[in-house]
Design an enzyme around this catalytic site. Structure first.
Site, mmCIF file in Angstrom:
data_model
loop_
_atom_site.group_PDB
_atom_site.id
_atom_site.type_symbol
_atom_site.label_atom_id
_atom_site.label_comp_id
_atom_site.label_asym_id
_atom_site.label_seq_id
_atom_site.Cartn_x
_atom_site.Cartn_y
_atom_site.Cartn_z
ATOM 1 N N SER A 1 0.828 -1.203 0.000
ATOM 2 C CA SER A 1 0.000 0.000 0.000
ATOM 3 C C SER A 1 0.869 1.263 0.000
ATOM 4 C CB SER A 1 -0.966 -0.039 1.179
ATOM 5 O OG SER A 1 -2.046 0.822 0.987
ATOM 6 N N ASP B 1 -5.956 -3.921 -1.977
ATOM 7 C CA ASP B 1 -4.892 -3.505 -1.062
ATOM 8 C C ASP B 1 -4.153 -4.701 -0.448
ATOM 9 O OD1 ASP B 1 -3.552 -2.435 1.358
ATOM 10 O OD2 ASP B 1 -4.668 -0.616 0.895
#
Length: 330
Positions: free
Chosen positions: A46, A163
């Protein structure tokens, strides 16, 4: 662990997620660079994937700092696509996000990076960890930052990716598998830290330097403005709907406690709670753990980027004696 005389152990950096708290990674990179700590490989999830990709491209934390501090992050709201919201696909469409990321990272492939990099994403259907280390770097980072609800999932080799923090918020194992003998893990999620709210801001003396606007920053700003202009009709409709709803919102606001967390705050707290055990285990398997005090920085507090960077720098400097002792050969 002792290493043969004359041999420097390979050092790997594992960078966690953390949304805007991940700006602290820049301070970590600055401090490591200042002390000439060699970084042989990087893994990132991320926000850590974005910071790692930018640094792996040219080994210059100052360039990354300039870009992150020079942008008006509020403008990212202009990338919201009303059509996607109505279809329950997310808020930000994939190609727009990738185009913006390409302006920051560049249209570069993994094999062209200065430092080997692996980016972590999650297969949303099988919940598998997906490690990407070939192809387009911007596309990989786009997948790794695709927080559910906010970004549409990324289609990659027949999979739909979201993610990487869902399955591996701090990828120590990934950089270890790349060949790192010493792993520096950086936790900017805030989980596994003690709550030290409102305490650290006054203590931080290392403020990031200010820079004249470079050609590269100007290009990134133009790209963002161009993407927003392409979406302006949808933004106008969204504003009109919001304005129409305001009278009802104001009429009923007394029924809701003002301090009630909003939907994004709740979502991020739940998301972070899910990551707690994974981060705790990752910390145990790292050689050095750097935990900038980001407890007073909100997940979307873009206006505190300078504080996050300074906290990253401070936390790394604090760990430097232990790190140098571990790395330096007798």
């Amino acid at each position: 662990m002792k290493y043969p005389k004359g041999k420097t152990p390979k050092v790997g950096l594992a960078l966690s997620g953390g949304t805007f708290r991940g700006m602290a990674h820049i301070g970590v990179l600055k401090a490591l660079e200042d002390e000439s700590i060699p970084i042989d490989m990087i893994s990132g999830t991320s926000a850590g994937a974005l910071a790692g990709a930018c640094y792996a491209r040219e080994r210059k934390a100052a360039i990354l700092e300039e870009l992150m501090l020079g942008l008006d992050w509020r403008k990212l709201a202009g990338l919201i696509d009303l059509n996607l919201i109505l279809l329950w696909k997310g808020f930000v469409q994939g190609e727009k996000a990738k185009s913006f990321l390409s302006s920051i990272i560049g249209d570069i492939r993994f094999e062209d990076l200065e430092i080997p990099l692996s980016v972590v994403a999650t297969d949303v259907q099988s919940m598998e960890e997906i490690v990407i280390n070939e192809g387009s770097v911007a596309e990989a980072v786009r997948a790794s930052i695709s927080m559910p609800m906010i970004f549409t999932p990324v289609k990659w080799r027949g999979r739909f990716l979201v993610d990487g923090g869902v399955v591996n918020p701090m990828p120590v194992n990934v950089v270890r598998n790349m060949g790192a003998e010493i792993v520096i893990a950086v936790n900017t999620v805030g989980i596994a830290q003690q709550k030290r709210r409102r305490q650290a801001t006054k203590e931080v003396k290392n403020k990031p330097a200010s820079y004249p606007e470079s050609t590269r920053l100007s290009i990134v700003k133009r790209r963002l403005n161009s993407l927003i202009r392409g979406n302006k009709d949808k933004v106008r409709i969204f504003d009109e709907l919001s304005n129409a709803a305001k009278p009802k919102i104001y009429a009923g606001r007394g029924k809701i406690e003002p301090q009630t967390p909003n939907i994004f705050e709740v979502m991020m707290q739940v998301f972070n709670a899910m990551q707690y055990e994974k981060i705790r285990l990752a910390i145990k398997s790292a050689d050095i753990v750097i935990e900038p005090d980001v407890s007073s920085i909100g997940m979307f507090a873009f206006y505190k980027a300078d504080e996050a960077i300074a906290q990253g720098y401070k936390a790394t400097k604090k760990m430097m004696p232990k790190l140098q002792e571990l790395i330096r050969c007798p």
